[in-house]
Design an enzyme around this catalytic site. Structure first.
Site, PDB file in Angstrom:
ATOM      1  N   ASP A  35       0.818  -1.209   0.000  1.00 35.62           N
ATOM      2  CA  ASP A  35       0.000   0.000   0.000  1.00 35.62           C
ATOM      3  C   ASP A  35       0.856   1.266   0.000  1.00 35.62           C
ATOM      4  OD1 ASP A  35      -2.041  -1.718   0.067  1.00 35.62           O
ATOM      5  OD2 ASP A  35      -2.762  -1.210   2.092  1.00 35.62           O
ATOM      6  N   GLU A  37       3.737   1.875  -1.266  1.00 36.27           N
ATOM      7  CA  GLU A  37       4.285   2.178  -2.586  1.00 36.27           C
ATOM      8  C   GLU A  37       3.181   2.758  -3.480  1.00 36.27           C
ATOM      9  OE1 GLU A  37       6.960   2.509  -3.924  1.00 36.27           O
ATOM     10  OE2 GLU A  37       6.771   2.181  -6.075  1.00 36.27           O
ATOM     11  N   TYR A  38       2.002   2.158  -3.389  1.00 42.02           N
ATOM     12  CA  TYR A  38       0.865   2.667  -4.160  1.00 42.02           C
ATOM     13  C   TYR A  38       0.605   4.141  -3.791  1.00 42.02           C
ATOM     14  CZ  TYR A  38      -3.911   3.142  -5.900  1.00 42.02           C
ATOM     15  OH  TYR A  38      -5.029   3.569  -6.547  1.00 42.02           O
ATOM     16  N   SER A  84     -35.660  -3.041 -18.316  1.00 46.54           N
ATOM     17  CA  SER A  84     -35.737  -3.868 -17.114  1.00 46.54           C
ATOM     18  C   SER A  84     -36.121  -5.279 -17.567  1.00 46.54           C
ATOM     19  CB  SER A  84     -36.750  -3.300 -16.137  1.00 46.54           C
ATOM     20  OG  SER A  84     -38.012  -3.292 -16.740  1.00 46.54           O
ATOM     21  N   GLU A 121     -26.745 -15.959 -15.354  1.00 48.03           N
ATOM     22  CA  GLU A 121     -25.903 -15.072 -14.527  1.00 48.03           C
ATOM     23  C   GLU A 121     -26.576 -14.838 -13.182  1.00 48.03           C
ATOM     24  OE1 GLU A 121     -25.996 -11.514 -16.867  1.00 48.03           O
ATOM     25  OE2 GLU A 121     -25.185 -12.556 -18.609  1.00 48.03           O
ATOM     26  N   LYS A 123     -28.278 -12.286 -10.405  1.00 44.31           N
ATOM     27  CA  LYS A 123     -28.995 -11.001 -10.415  1.00 44.31           C
ATOM     28  C   LYS A 123     -28.459 -10.179  -9.252  1.00 44.31           C
ATOM     29  CE  LYS A 123     -33.439  -8.890 -11.136  1.00 44.31           C
ATOM     30  NZ  LYS A 123     -33.224  -7.726 -10.307  1.00 44.31           N
ATOM     31  N   ASP A 125     -27.839  -7.030  -6.771  1.00 50.03           N
ATOM     32  CA  ASP A 125     -28.829  -6.207  -6.096  1.00 50.03           C
ATOM     33  C   ASP A 125     -28.212  -4.857  -5.747  1.00 50.03           C
ATOM     34  OD1 ASP A 125     -31.271  -5.700  -5.083  1.00 50.03           O
ATOM     35  OD2 ASP A 125     -30.985  -6.795  -3.205  1.00 50.03           O
ATOM     36  N   ARG A 144     -29.742   4.580 -14.565  1.00 47.64           N
ATOM     37  CA  ARG A 144     -30.762   4.127 -15.490  1.00 47.64           C
ATOM     38  C   ARG A 144     -31.878   5.166 -15.624  1.00 47.64           C
ATOM     39  NH1 ARG A 144     -35.341   0.930 -14.358  1.00 47.64           N
ATOM     40  NH2 ARG A 144     -36.136  -0.086 -16.218  1.00 47.64           N
ATOM     41  N   GLU A 180     -24.065  -3.349 -12.831  1.00 46.13           N
ATOM     42  CA  GLU A 180     -24.657  -3.008 -11.546  1.00 46.13           C
ATOM     43  C   GLU A 180     -23.578  -2.553 -10.557  1.00 46.13           C
ATOM     44  OE1 GLU A 180     -27.953  -3.590 -11.643  1.00 46.13           O
ATOM     45  OE2 GLU A 180     -28.673  -3.800  -9.573  1.00 46.13           O
ATOM     46  N   TYR A 230     -20.219  -5.046 -11.347  1.00 47.34           N
ATOM     47  CA  TYR A 230     -20.128  -6.148 -12.305  1.00 47.34           C
ATOM     48  C   TYR A 230     -20.882  -5.757 -13.559  1.00 47.34           C
ATOM     49  CZ  TYR A 230     -18.150  -9.757  -9.245  1.00 47.34           C
ATOM     50  OH  TYR A 230     -17.324 -10.503  -8.446  1.00 47.34           O
ATOM     51  N   LYS A 297     -30.635 -15.440 -20.067  1.00 45.76           N
ATOM     52  CA  LYS A 297     -30.696 -14.686 -21.327  1.00 45.76           C
ATOM     53  C   LYS A 297     -30.505 -15.641 -22.489  1.00 45.76           C
ATOM     54  CE  LYS A 297     -28.732 -10.721 -18.986  1.00 45.76           C
ATOM     55  NZ  LYS A 297     -27.528  -9.950 -18.667  1.00 45.76           N
ATOM     56  N   LYS A 321     -36.292 -15.615  -9.314  1.00 46.39           N
ATOM     57  CA  LYS A 321     -36.045 -15.162  -7.935  1.00 46.39           C
ATOM     58  C   LYS A 321     -35.685 -16.283  -6.962  1.00 46.39           C
ATOM     59  CE  LYS A 321     -37.514 -10.764  -7.748  1.00 46.39           C
ATOM     60  NZ  LYS A 321     -37.015  -9.679  -6.953  1.00 46.39           N
ATOM     61  N   CYS A 422     -33.200 -10.793  37.920  1.00 45.20           N
ATOM     62  CA  CYS A 422     -33.151 -11.921  36.986  1.00 45.20           C
ATOM     63  C   CYS A 422     -34.579 -12.394  36.725  1.00 45.20           C
ATOM     64  CB  CYS A 422     -32.332 -13.055  37.592  1.00 45.20           C
ATOM     65  SG  CYS A 422     -32.486 -14.613  36.685  1.00 45.20           S
ATOM     66  N   CYS A 425     -34.883 -16.090  38.586  1.00 46.75           N
ATOM     67  CA  CYS A 425     -34.777 -16.336  40.032  1.00 46.75           C
ATOM     68  C   CYS A 425     -34.933 -15.061  40.864  1.00 46.75           C
ATOM     69  CB  CYS A 425     -33.458 -17.031  40.357  1.00 46.75           C
ATOM     70  SG  CYS A 425     -32.025 -15.936  40.238  1.00 46.75           S
ATOM     71  N   CYS A 440     -27.090 -12.418  35.683  1.00 44.53           N
ATOM     72  CA  CYS A 440     -27.742 -12.723  36.944  1.00 44.53           C
ATOM     73  C   CYS A 440     -26.621 -13.038  37.927  1.00 44.53           C
ATOM     74  CB  CYS A 440     -28.659 -13.936  36.760  1.00 44.53           C
ATOM     75  SG  CYS A 440     -29.150 -14.690  38.320  1.00 44.53           S
ATOM     76  N   CYS A 446     -29.542 -19.876  40.637  1.00 46.51           N
ATOM     77  CA  CYS A 446     -30.565 -19.521  39.638  1.00 46.51           C
ATOM     78  C   CYS A 446     -30.941 -20.765  38.828  1.00 46.51           C
ATOM     79  CB  CYS A 446     -30.011 -18.445  38.708  1.00 46.51           C
ATOM     80  SG  CYS A 446     -31.117 -18.051  37.340  1.00 46.51           S
TER      81      CYS A 446
HETATM   82  S1  IVH Z   1     -29.851  -7.532 -17.842  1.00 43.72           S
HETATM   83  C1  IVH Z   1     -32.252  -6.132 -21.088  1.00 43.72           C
HETATM   84  N1  IVH Z   1     -28.482  -8.875 -16.071  1.00 43.72           N
HETATM   85  O1  IVH Z   1     -31.969  -6.036 -12.770  1.00 43.72           O
HETATM   86  C2  IVH Z   1     -31.885  -6.648 -19.794  1.00 43.72           C
HETATM   87  N2  IVH Z   1     -29.847  -7.092 -15.311  1.00 43.72           N
HETATM   88  O2  IVH Z   1     -34.987  -5.371 -13.936  1.00 43.72           O
HETATM   89  C3  IVH Z   1     -31.241  -5.622 -18.994  1.00 43.72           C
HETATM   90  N3  IVH Z   1     -29.730  -6.719 -12.878  1.00 43.72           N
HETATM   91  O3  IVH Z   1     -32.154  -2.840 -14.030  1.00 43.72           O
HETATM   92  C4  IVH Z   1     -30.801  -6.084 -17.694  1.00 43.72           C
HETATM   93  N4  IVH Z   1     -28.289  -8.324 -12.454  1.00 43.72           N
HETATM   94  O4  IVH Z   1     -30.087  -3.389 -12.754  1.00 43.72           O
HETATM   95  C5  IVH Z   1     -29.336  -7.870 -16.269  1.00 43.72           C
HETATM   96  N5  IVH Z   1     -27.182 -10.151 -14.626  1.00 43.72           N
HETATM   97  C6  IVH Z   1     -28.045  -9.138 -14.835  1.00 43.72           C
HETATM   98  C7  IVH Z   1     -28.534  -8.340 -13.775  1.00 43.72           C
HETATM   99  C8  IVH Z   1     -29.443  -7.321 -14.044  1.00 43.72           C
HETATM  100  C9  IVH Z   1     -29.025  -7.342 -11.931  1.00 43.72           C
HETATM  101  C10 IVH Z   1     -30.658  -5.609 -12.616  1.00 43.72           C
HETATM  102  C11 IVH Z   1     -30.473  -4.450 -13.545  1.00 43.72           C
HETATM  103  C12 IVH Z   1     -31.800  -4.158 -14.148  1.00 43.72           C
HETATM  104  C13 IVH Z   1     -32.732  -5.013 -13.343  1.00 43.72           C
HETATM  105  C14 IVH Z   1     -33.720  -5.654 -14.264  1.00 43.72           C
END
Ligand code: IVH
Length: 685
Positions: A35, A37-38, A84, A121, A123, A125, A144, A180, A230, A297, A321, A422, A425, A440, A446
């Site tokens: 660190d 050096e960085y 979305s 992939e 999802k 959050d 977005r 994300e 990511y 996808k 989900k 307590c 007791c 206690c 107790c």
């Molecule tokens: S693809 C056309 N891939 O989920 C598809 N979305 O409602 C565009 N999200 O707003 C999204 N992980 O923020 C995609 N592996 C993933 C994702 C991902 C999380 C989120 C993204 C998007 C929402 C979709």
């Protein structure tokens, strides 16, 4: 003054080197330089740029520390809208098949057509962002927004260390990367811990942490927050020969130095999607960040184009989900439980809520400081979290939902809640200087502590008395049959008749328990020491003590200095041991145990005679020379186990005169039956 050529060249070299270290540290997780050096390189670049401002390029790592606050975010119109995805609500494996069926129908594929290939992939959050790279340099980052127009959050996004400011390799003229921004759980917890130390506000959860940081007008705030990113797709591109499959697009992004999550697969069919869903669910708790599902996808970009969109959602993608790990519920009460060492633990009684796959009705609040810190009050709505096998916990209070009357009440205090006594007791409670817990003060007087002490004594890693569970211990203590662990071996108090009179105890289980108790008499010294429940003495310490002292008597006589000579024992543990034996009650218990023959077998003997290790015996009928207890003790001392009932797991039944149903059972199950001589032969073998 224009920058001299050497200064410009040095700045460029520094930028490249610092970004290489950033990539190694934040993306590859493999730091290349210390660190210090960085920091030195970083400060050198900062100084150069301060002297010659024109040297600060848009990809300079110095921009990562955050610039000046903005009056407002500028709107950014997305050239390609940010969409979305439809969520498959069915959390079971059917979700994957339902998606596949929709895709195949839309493509006009019948059953004989080959399977559609997918990319699967995680999802993530957090918050979706679009990163715009022109000639490989990050020039803009946008949220977005409504999908058409987002906000320019470039300053904040530049502070995210894993996002490259300049791409590696030969990047295209224009590349919009979509992905994300999120926060890893350890980063979230570390950040909150630091904030608490500084008495500053904490983040509610990682997701809010990520979204809130990106939408801060002051980029120095974002710079302080440990964010990650990511990529999961691309937007507008120019001058790029795009691969033909989505999975290859992500491979290409990774090659440009952009973080792409390793947990992704190419799934040849719907079955493989369902398998991915199940595998990720099983490994979900081991991830360093929260996910609420997976995303599928269609892998071929040509097929994606054919499938197109319905109302802003692509037909070629869907989210599948998982059951939520965090839910909201109401605090119905705060109970105070008393543990083995007298520790008082506040426990939230909750309106039942389904979270992390089970219905949760209680959640620990750990200790008073924790309740105070979270400011949990009875009647509050709280976030409850249950991840994996971890015990459910109250994460935070939803203050917006706090009833007005409650807002005016004072915070919950343990002392007030139990009126200083307590709850079991009614003895006084105390909280020692520097300790987080109230206790206690009554010790083994107790009943709650006595019950816990007996349960611990009988537990598998201690004296291993099978059948002596919570319900039974409650009754033994409540009916005054057992006041201390030594009473278990007092035949006047605990015999088959007195046990059989208890609830849920048949004559047979009473007999089994009597045998199990007798069988536990000659456990090795280490187990007996551990079983006493001395504070700070776990299994490993108990073993060290047994090895060092060789007998309970010598351990008991040892002073603090002698105790500290034992490997790994420091002043705190030595003091707990000495304090335990100073307590007259404990001395009496140890004496009574010894009087009943429970002295702790010497280690060497216990180990040397372990000829019956791993074997389970059942005793039945009257043996010619040995009492049942003596036979049990011999078996135990040789490392064997004595059980009260015959099952397929029984290795031998030792039968004497008038053996009854156990003998019959042994014969039906084909368990070998031996007599007293047979047992002696085994012992001598
Ligand atoms: S693809 C056309 N891939 O989920 C598809 N979305 O409602 C565009 N999200 O707003 C999204 N992980 O923020 C995609 N592996 C993933 C994702 C991902 C999380 C989120 C993204 C998007 C929402 C979709």
């Amino acid at each position: 003054m224009a920058a001299p050529r050497e200064a410009a060249a040095r700045a460029e070299a520094l930028r490249a080197e610092i970004e290489r270290h950033n990539h190694a540290y934040y993306v590859l997780d493999a730091p290349t330089v210390p660190d210090a050096e960085y920091d030195r390189l970083f400060r050198e670049l900062q100084a150069l740029e301060a002297q010659y401002p024109e040297l600060q390029t848009p990809d300079s790592p110095t921009l990562r520390v955050g610039g000046r606050p903005l009056p407002a975010f500028a709107p950014v119109r997305h050239a390609l809208p940010m969409l979305s995805i439809r969520t498959e609500t069915d959390a079971g494996p059917e979700g994957a098949h339902a998606f596949d069926a929709r895709v195949r129908r839309a493509l006009g594929l019948d059953e004989s057509a080959p399977p559609v290939e997918y990319a699967a992939e995680l999802k993530f959050d957090g918050l979706a962002v679009s990163l715009r790279y022109e000639d490989g340099v990050l020039v803009q980052a946008a949220t977005r927004g409504d999908g058409e127009t987002g906000e320019d959050v470039t300053q904040n996004v530049r502070t995210i260390r894993c996002i490259p400011l300049r791409l590696k390799g030969a990047p295209p003229a224009l590349l919009e990367v979509r992905g994300e921004v999120f926060m890893r759980r350890p980063d979230f917890e570390g950040y909150n811990a630091r904030q608490r130390e500084l008495d500053r506000p904490t983040l509610v959860n990682p997701r809010n942490g990520a979204a809130g940081s990106i939408r801060q007008l002051d980029p120095r705030i974002a710079a302080e927050r440990p964010l990650s990113f990511y990529a999961y797709g691309v937007g507008e591109t120019r001058g790029w020969r795009m691969p033909s499959r989505h999975s290859e697009v992500l491979d290409a992004l990774a090659a440009f130095g952009i973080p792409v999550c390793e947990h992704r697969v190419v799934a040849p069919d719907a079955e493989a999607l369902a398998a991915f869903h199940a595998a990720i669910l099983a490994g979900r708790d081991a991830l360093s960040f929260d996910i609420d599902g997976v995303v599928y996808k269609v892998n071929s970009l040509a097929l994606q184009e054919r499938l197109g969109f319905v109302s802003r959602e692509p037909r070629w993608a869907c989210a599948h989900k998982y059951p939520a790990q965090e839910e909201l519920t109401e605090v119905l009460g705060i109970d105070v439980q008393v543990g083995r060492t007298g520790k008082l633990t506040p426990v939230a009684r909750l309106k039942p809520v389904f979270v992390g796959g089970v219905t949760v009705t209680n959640a620990t609040l750990h200790n008073e400081d924790e309740v105070r810190r979270k400011d949990v009050r009875i009647g509050d709505t709280v976030v409850v979290r249950r991840a994996g096998d971890v015990i459910p916990e109250v994460v935070s209070v939803v203050l917006e939902r706090r009833p007005a009357a409650l807002a005016e009440a004072s915070p919950w205090r343990l002392f007030d809640a139990v009126a200083g006594k307590c709850p079991v007791c009614r003895s006084d409670i105390a909280r020692l200087e520097g300790e987080a817990d109230w206790r206690c003060t009554a010790g083994l007087y107790c009943p709650a502590q006595r019950k816990q002490a007996i349960l611990h004594f009988a537990s598998r890693k201690a004296m291993d008395i099978e059948g002596l569970g919570e319900k039974l211990v409650d009754q033994l203590v409540d009916r005054d049959l057992v006041g201390s662990v030594a009473d278990l071996y007092d035949a006047e108090r605990v015999d088959a008749d007195s046990l059989a009179a208890l609830e849920r105890m048949g004559g047979k289980s009473a007999l089994n328990l009597v045998e199990a108790i007798a069988g536990s008499k000659r456990r090795p010294l280490a187990r007996l020491i551990y079983a006493l429940g001395i504070r700070n003495v776990g299994e490993a310490t108990a073993k060290d003590l047994a090895r060092h002292f060789g007998s309970m008597e010598r351990l008991r006589q040892a002073g603090i200095d002698e105790l500290q000579r034992v490997k790994d024992i420091g002043p705190v543990v030595a003091e707990s041991i000495a304090a335990f034996f100073r307590e007259p009650h404990n001395g009496r218990v140890v004496d009574s145990l010894a009087g009943a023959g429970v002295r702790g077998e010497p280690e060497a003997a216990a180990a040397g005679r372990a000829v019956l290790q791993g074997l389970t015996f059942v005793l039945t009928g009257t043996l010619p020379r040995l009492t049942r207890e003596e036979a049990a003790a011999l078996i135990e001392a040789a490392g064997g186990k004595v059980s009260g009932s015959v099952s397929k797991k029984t290795d031998y039944v030792v039968a004497g005169e008038e053996a009854g149903s156990k003998l019959d059972k042994a014969r039906t199950l084909g368990v070998p039956v031996i007599d007293e001589d047979g047992l002696r032969q085994l012992l001598e073998s």
